[in-house]
Motif scaffolding. Structure first.
Motif, PDB file in Angstrom:
ATOM      1  N   GLU A   1       1.074  -0.971  -0.157  1.00  0.00           N
ATOM      2  CA  GLU A   1      -0.374  -0.177   0.672  1.00  0.00           C
ATOM      3  C   GLU A   1       1.050   1.029   0.084  1.00  0.00           C
TER       4      GLU A   1
ATOM      5  N   GLU B   1       1.219   3.959  -2.554  1.00  0.00           N
ATOM      6  CA  GLU B   1       0.377   5.542  -2.535  1.00  0.00           C
ATOM      7  C   GLU B   1       1.804   6.426  -3.036  1.00  0.00           C
TER       8      GLU B   1
ATOM      9  N   SER C   1       0.465  10.032  -2.736  1.00  0.00           N
ATOM     10  CA  SER C   1       0.173  10.613  -1.858  1.00  0.00           C
ATOM     11  C   SER C   1       0.380  10.118   0.201  1.00  0.00           C
TER      12      SER C   1
END
Ligand SMILES: Cc1cc2nc3c(=O)[nH]c(=O)nc-3n(C[C@H](O)[C@H](O)[C@H](O)COP(=O)(O)OP(=O)(O)OC[C@H]3O[C@@H](n4cnc5c(N)ncnc54)[C@H](O)[C@@H]3O)c2cc1C
Length: 390
Positions: free
Chosen positions: A304, A308, A313
């Motif tokens: 993850e 990201e 992000s």
């Protein structure tokens, strides 16, 4: 000429394949590399994996990857419902623990095939070596790649962890037999504590069928003296007062060896474009040596954070705090408990006193890295002068 990859995952064990699947599903261009010619082989594990509700008790804040929740039946060898603990005295205590025993050969291939279906390139029989931020590949596939993120999921002897400056922590040294024609309780996974058979660790019987089991010992070098680990396992099988009756007449079908990190998390989980997950990061419960669930949760978080980060992000520097939020407390507590029982590990009398003073549910809590409100005070009186000496 190698393709360009955004994320390279070194090691296709439970941590690495989970990270690769998650990052690829999020749209990253991922390569999953393993030096093994056949992913999952040779097996170096007992495959004991508590059921989902037990895992939620173990890591209440962690989001479990779907692959830890829904395991295909073809990857499950057996199910157990009890855990039985034998102190050196042999007076056992038991408590309910629902668990699956997974076939690591099938399970690791299942996880790697999911990573492939999600879009990862998979390179078996290929060794990766870190060199100034690049990965040099040799073996079946060779070349050099410069991904933005490298996930070090390369197991207990991780070169990537060493290259990040993490020292080699204490390891459990394990040897395990797959045995047939044994007379075991097929509902119970058993742990045996004794300085004679498993100094600094424990011996185990994990049923994989009504008359088959993984039988092993895990010990620590600092407790070993001159004993040889394979001899300890043979001694356990042939001589242990409670276990030998179950095992002595069995036949060994396979011998497995491996290391298990025993010191908890390494100091540095992230550095520049590198993330560590699973055994490479010391993500193993020090109270049990169980590493599959933590490896998969860490792999999910690594996948993850990597994806990201590529989208702008998240920062890779967030990775260690996300790991801490998921299971950091439990992992740290397991190391604290290991330190608290260190003295008892040296003395069968103290281990008997400790396990005798704890009720079955308290032992279950300790295995889950929960410290009971009233920790029994046990002292080794054997080295104190007796009334006669004074
Ligand atoms: C005998 C034994 C019994 C165990 N029993 C249990 C149990 O019953 N339950 C449990 O939860 N845990 C158990 N464990 C621990 C468990 O096996 C590990 O915690 C788990 O496998 C960790 O997964 P991982 O993905 O981090 O690492 P691994 O499964 O070790 O995978 C690492 C991968 O990296 C690859 N690799 C390493 N270096 C390179 C390189 N340079 N280039 C390419 N590839 C590389 C390796 O080939 C390997 O496939 C046991 C361990 C042992 C040794």
């Amino acid at each position: 000429m190698m393709e360009e990859f955004q994320v390279a995952v070194v090691g296709a064990g439970p941590a690495g394949s989970t990270a690769a699947e998650v990052a690829a599903l999020a749209g990253a261009k991922v390569v999953l590399i393993d030096r093994k010619s056949e992913i999952g082989t040779p097996v170096q594990c007992g495959g004991f994996l508590p059921e989902v509700h037990e895992l939620k008790g173990l890591m209440p804040r962690a989001r479990l990857p779907a692959t830890l929740v829904e395991i295909p039946e073809r990857c499950v060898l057996h199910r157990t419902s009890l855990q039985r603990i034998y102190p050196p005295s042999g007076r056992s205590k038991e408590f309910p623990v629902a668990a699956r025993v997974v076939d690591r050969r099938a399970f690791d291939r299942h996880l790697a095939s999911r990573a492939a279906r999600a879009g990862s390139r998979v390179l078996p029989a290929t060794r990766a070596r870190l060199d100034s931020g690049r990965l040099l590949l040799s073996g079946r596939f060779s070349g050099s790649i410069a991904p933005q993120v490298i996930v070090g999921a390369d197991g207990p002897s991780s070169d990537i962890s060493r290259s990040m400056g993490n020292p080699k922590g204490e390891m459990g040294i394990c040897i395990e037999y797959e045995m047939a024609d044994v007379e075991i309780d097929a509902a119970a996974a058993e742990m045996y504590f004794s300085t004679r058979y498993a100094p600094g660790g424990y011996a185990w019987i994990i049923p994989i069928a009504n008359d088959m089991a993984f039988v092993g010992v895990g010990v620590r070098a600092s407790y070993l003296g001159r004993a040889k680990v394979p001899d300890l396992l043979d001694r356990f099988v042939k001589e242990h007062p409670q276990a030998s009756g179950k095992l002595r007449r069995g036949e060994v079908l396979a011998v497995m060896r491996g290391l298990v990190p025993a010191s908890g998390s390494v100091g540095s989980l992230q550095k520049e474009g590198l993330l560590l997950a699973g055994d490479a990061a010391g993500h193993v419960m020090a109270t049990s040596g169980g590493g599959i669930p933590l490896a998969m949760v860490a792999g999910r978080i690594a996948g993850e954070v990597a994806s990201e980060h590529l989208k702008g992000s998240a920062m890779l520097a967030e990775y260690p705090s996300r790991i801490r939020d998921a299971f950091g407390k439990e992992l740290e507590r397991s190391v604290r408990i290991k330190k608290m029982v260190e003295v008892a590990m040296h003395s069968d009398r103290l281990m008997d006193a400790l396990l005798g003073a704890l009720g079955p549910q308290q032992i279950k809590a300790v295995m889950r890295a929960q410290i009971p409100a009233a920790w029994p005070k046990v002292r080794d009186h054997s080295e104190e002068p007796s009334a006669d000496d004074r």
